[in-house]
Design a protein around this motif. Structure first.
Motif, PDB file in Angstrom:
ATOM      1  N   LEU A 168     -30.942 -33.730 -25.337  1.00 48.84           N
ATOM      2  CA  LEU A 168     -30.254 -34.947 -26.328  1.00 48.84           C
ATOM      3  C   LEU A 168     -28.669 -35.007 -26.043  1.00 48.84           C
ATOM      4  O   LEU A 168     -28.069 -34.142 -25.453  1.00 48.84           O
ATOM      5  CB  LEU A 168     -30.451 -34.328 -27.720  1.00 48.84           C
ATOM      6  CG  LEU A 168     -31.575 -34.470 -28.265  1.00 48.84           C
ATOM      7  CD1 LEU A 168     -31.745 -33.755 -29.676  1.00 48.84           C
ATOM      8  CD2 LEU A 168     -32.390 -35.566 -28.320  1.00 48.84           C
ATOM      9  N   ASN A 216     -31.936 -37.792 -23.471  1.00 51.46           N
ATOM     10  CA  ASN A 216     -31.210 -38.188 -22.082  1.00 51.46           C
ATOM     11  C   ASN A 216     -32.347 -38.183 -21.236  1.00 51.46           C
ATOM     12  O   ASN A 216     -33.016 -37.451 -20.683  1.00 51.46           O
ATOM     13  CB  ASN A 216     -30.275 -36.897 -21.947  1.00 51.46           C
ATOM     14  CG  ASN A 216     -29.862 -36.974 -20.490  1.00 51.46           C
ATOM     15  OD1 ASN A 216     -29.766 -38.251 -19.927  1.00 51.46           O
ATOM     16  ND2 ASN A 216     -28.984 -35.938 -20.050  1.00 51.46           N
ATOM     17  N   THR A 240     -20.614 -38.011 -32.782  1.00 51.31           N
ATOM     18  CA  THR A 240     -20.170 -38.377 -33.853  1.00 51.31           C
ATOM     19  C   THR A 240     -18.895 -39.055 -33.983  1.00 51.31           C
ATOM     20  O   THR A 240     -18.041 -38.748 -33.296  1.00 51.31           O
ATOM     21  CB  THR A 240     -20.282 -37.034 -34.681  1.00 51.31           C
ATOM     22  OG1 THR A 240     -21.361 -36.460 -34.814  1.00 51.31           O
ATOM     23  CG2 THR A 240     -19.806 -37.255 -36.521  1.00 51.31           C
ATOM     24  N   SER A 288     -25.435 -36.297 -27.870  1.00 48.16           N
ATOM     25  CA  SER A 288     -24.947 -36.576 -29.243  1.00 48.16           C
ATOM     26  C   SER A 288     -23.458 -36.890 -29.526  1.00 48.16           C
ATOM     27  O   SER A 288     -22.653 -36.547 -28.393  1.00 48.16           O
ATOM     28  CB  SER A 288     -25.373 -35.303 -30.168  1.00 48.16           C
ATOM     29  OG  SER A 288     -24.783 -34.237 -29.570  1.00 48.16           O
ATOM     30  N   GLY A 304     -23.479 -40.381 -36.899  1.00 45.96           N
ATOM     31  CA  GLY A 304     -23.693 -39.460 -35.532  1.00 45.96           C
ATOM     32  C   GLY A 304     -24.948 -40.195 -35.036  1.00 45.96           C
ATOM     33  O   GLY A 304     -25.944 -40.622 -35.677  1.00 45.96           O
ATOM     34  N   TYR A 305     -25.118 -39.805 -33.902  1.00 44.85           N
ATOM     35  CA  TYR A 305     -26.132 -40.087 -32.973  1.00 44.85           C
ATOM     36  C   TYR A 305     -26.671 -38.892 -32.273  1.00 44.85           C
ATOM     37  O   TYR A 305     -25.958 -38.078 -31.609  1.00 44.85           O
ATOM     38  CB  TYR A 305     -25.765 -41.039 -31.912  1.00 44.85           C
ATOM     39  CG  TYR A 305     -25.552 -42.545 -32.569  1.00 44.85           C
ATOM     40  CD1 TYR A 305     -26.623 -43.701 -32.697  1.00 44.85           C
ATOM     41  CD2 TYR A 305     -24.201 -43.052 -32.704  1.00 44.85           C
ATOM     42  CE1 TYR A 305     -26.330 -44.752 -33.314  1.00 44.85           C
ATOM     43  CE2 TYR A 305     -23.766 -44.149 -33.206  1.00 44.85           C
ATOM     44  CZ  TYR A 305     -24.778 -44.817 -33.595  1.00 44.85           C
ATOM     45  OH  TYR A 305     -24.475 -46.278 -33.870  1.00 44.85           O
ATOM     46  N   ALA A 306     -28.136 -38.974 -32.053  1.00 42.16           N
ATOM     47  CA  ALA A 306     -28.577 -37.633 -31.284  1.00 42.16           C
ATOM     48  C   ALA A 306     -29.735 -38.580 -30.458  1.00 42.16           C
ATOM     49  O   ALA A 306     -30.561 -38.987 -30.892  1.00 42.16           O
ATOM     50  CB  ALA A 306     -29.061 -36.631 -31.853  1.00 42.16           C
TER      51      ALA A 306
END
Length: 67
Positions: free
Chosen positions: A54, A21, A58, A56, A16-18
């Motif tokens: 953010l 922005n 996955t 995000s 996963g990434y967050a």
């Protein structure tokens, strides 16, 4: 990157990434005779001080898929 990690590491279930922005706005350079405000010509940008939230995502392994 996440898809490659999941594909290459069989014990890895998900990645996963967050990420912030961040927005970058073109700098008005008409005062020096340079057109920088149209998307096709913009080359100089200024980052805004604060992120706008953010983004995000996955990527997960599909255990139901037949190999």
């Amino acid at each position: 990157m996440a898809a490659q990690l999941v594909a290459e590491h069989g014990r890895l279930e998900s990645v996963g990434y967050a990420l912030p922005n961040r927005h970058y706005v073109p700098v008005d350079m008409k005062y020096v005779g340079i057109e920088n405000m149209t998307p096709a010509k913009a080359e100089v940008f200024c980052p805004l001080a604060a992120p706008s939230g953010l983004i995000s995502a996955t990527v997960a392994r599909n255990r139901n898929r037949k190999q």
